[in-house]
Design an enzyme around this catalytic site. Sequence first.
Site, mmCIF file in Angstrom:
data_model
loop_
_atom_site.group_PDB
_atom_site.id
_atom_site.type_symbol
_atom_site.label_atom_id
_atom_site.label_comp_id
_atom_site.label_asym_id
_atom_site.label_seq_id
_atom_site.Cartn_x
_atom_site.Cartn_y
_atom_site.Cartn_z
ATOM 1 N N ASP A 184 17.358 8.412 -8.754
ATOM 2 C CA ASP A 184 16.470 7.396 -9.332
ATOM 3 C C ASP A 184 16.113 7.708 -10.790
ATOM 4 O O ASP A 184 16.034 8.871 -11.172
ATOM 5 C CB ASP A 184 15.196 7.338 -8.470
ATOM 6 C CG ASP A 184 14.380 6.103 -8.758
ATOM 7 O OD1 ASP A 184 14.891 5.154 -9.376
ATOM 8 O OD2 ASP A 184 13.203 6.080 -8.346
ATOM 9 N N LEU A 194 32.796 20.944 0.221
ATOM 10 C CA LEU A 194 31.608 20.087 0.383
ATOM 11 C C LEU A 194 31.948 18.785 1.103
ATOM 12 O O LEU A 194 32.972 18.147 0.809
ATOM 13 C CB LEU A 194 31.055 19.753 -1.017
ATOM 14 C CG LEU A 194 29.866 18.787 -1.059
ATOM 15 C CD1 LEU A 194 28.590 19.475 -0.573
ATOM 16 C CD2 LEU A 194 29.660 18.234 -2.465
ATOM 17 N N HIS A 205 22.903 3.790 -15.821
ATOM 18 C CA HIS A 205 23.707 4.012 -14.608
ATOM 19 C C HIS A 205 24.962 4.834 -14.932
ATOM 20 O O HIS A 205 25.374 5.672 -14.135
ATOM 21 C CB HIS A 205 24.083 2.678 -13.965
ATOM 22 C CG HIS A 205 22.891 1.936 -13.423
ATOM 23 N ND1 HIS A 205 21.938 2.543 -12.641
ATOM 24 C CD2 HIS A 205 22.483 0.644 -13.567
ATOM 25 C CE1 HIS A 205 20.999 1.663 -12.316
ATOM 26 N NE2 HIS A 205 21.308 0.507 -12.871
HETATM 27 C C1 FPP Z 1 18.236 3.960 -9.280
HETATM 28 O O1 FPP Z 1 17.744 3.970 -10.606
HETATM 29 C C2 FPP Z 1 19.699 4.003 -9.323
HETATM 30 C C3 FPP Z 1 20.516 3.080 -8.737
HETATM 31 C C4 FPP Z 1 20.032 1.924 -7.974
HETATM 32 C C5 FPP Z 1 21.981 3.201 -8.883
HETATM 33 C C6 FPP Z 1 22.536 4.579 -8.735
HETATM 34 C C7 FPP Z 1 23.901 4.577 -9.257
HETATM 35 C C8 FPP Z 1 24.492 5.589 -9.908
HETATM 36 C C9 FPP Z 1 23.854 6.900 -10.124
HETATM 37 C C10 FPP Z 1 25.854 5.431 -10.482
HETATM 38 C C11 FPP Z 1 26.933 4.977 -9.580
HETATM 39 C C12 FPP Z 1 27.252 5.898 -8.479
HETATM 40 C C13 FPP Z 1 28.470 6.395 -8.177
HETATM 41 C C14 FPP Z 1 28.679 7.022 -6.852
HETATM 42 C C15 FPP Z 1 29.599 6.387 -9.113
HETATM 43 P P1 FPP Z 1 16.964 2.703 -11.136
HETATM 44 O O2 FPP Z 1 17.935 1.765 -11.746
HETATM 45 O O3 FPP Z 1 16.133 2.123 -10.034
HETATM 46 O O4 FPP Z 1 16.065 3.349 -12.233
HETATM 47 P P2 FPP Z 1 14.612 2.857 -12.681
HETATM 48 O O5 FPP Z 1 13.719 3.047 -11.476
HETATM 49 O O6 FPP Z 1 14.284 3.792 -13.798
HETATM 50 O O7 FPP Z 1 14.734 1.435 -13.114
#
Ligand code: FPP
Length: 238
Positions: A23, A133, A40
């Site tokens: 997050d 892993l 992201h």
């Molecule tokens: C949450 O941060 C993150 C997500 C909903 C997406 C997670 C995706 C990745 C880390 C990249 C893609 C993954 C792979 C496996 C290649 P948020 O957007 O809610 O952050 P915020 O709370 O600061 O808005």
Amino acid sequence: MKLFRNRKIKERTLPEHIAIIMDGNGRWAKKRSLPRSAGHAAGAKTFKTIARYCNKIGLKYLTVYAFSTENWKRPPEEVDGIMNLLRDYLKDAENFKQENIRVKFIGDPAPLADDIKQLMKKDEDGSADATGLKLNIAINYGGRDELVRAVRQIAGEELSPDEITEDEIAHRLYTAGMPDPDFIIRPSGEYRLSNFLLWQSAYAEYWFSDVLWPDFKPRHLEQAIDDYNRRSRRFGGV
Ligand code: FPP
């Protein structure tokens, strides 16, 4: 310095299964006046670094929350951006295979694009013999959705009430056959489970940090594992 740190981590007890809610990507981007997609992309890089690091230190299971059943509510361009990062990672999966990481996807693949579903299958099949892993990537995953599916399966199989046990439920979850996560990490200063591994987290230890996921480094994981080593797990006993 690095070597010293790695030697130290070997002296600690590793959890068997770590789960991470990745997050803070959006806030990381906002702080830099960048689009959320850049957050992201940085988060995807961190994911690869942390997965490799977990493999290196000998962790058995890592589960990461990449896309939830609720994330479809985000603007379509953000959803597309995350799906494209997933595509990039899947196309690059050969690199992970060489590193002996076994990949499995948890969640409902049905609404995903066909090419992504094919790549996911290729990645899972291609890494099935890896002995390092075990990396679970949660895509279109929701803990409640997972439990509803298990209950539907049980109803379809017409089990009698006393045949329905914890084991019967656990066997119908995406994580069937895996140990429950011992340790759940959520960076970015949020203190929620957000529908992640609801059943499996019953006895997990939690670790929270204000660090935003793209800034999360192996040293933060080491710090978390240090803290885990100071916890006393009693599983309801004394
Ligand atoms: C949450 O941060 C993150 C997500 C909903 C997406 C997670 C995706 C990745 C880390 C990249 C893609 C993954 C792979 C496996 C290649 P948020 O957007 O809610 O952050 P915020 O709370 O600061 O808005």
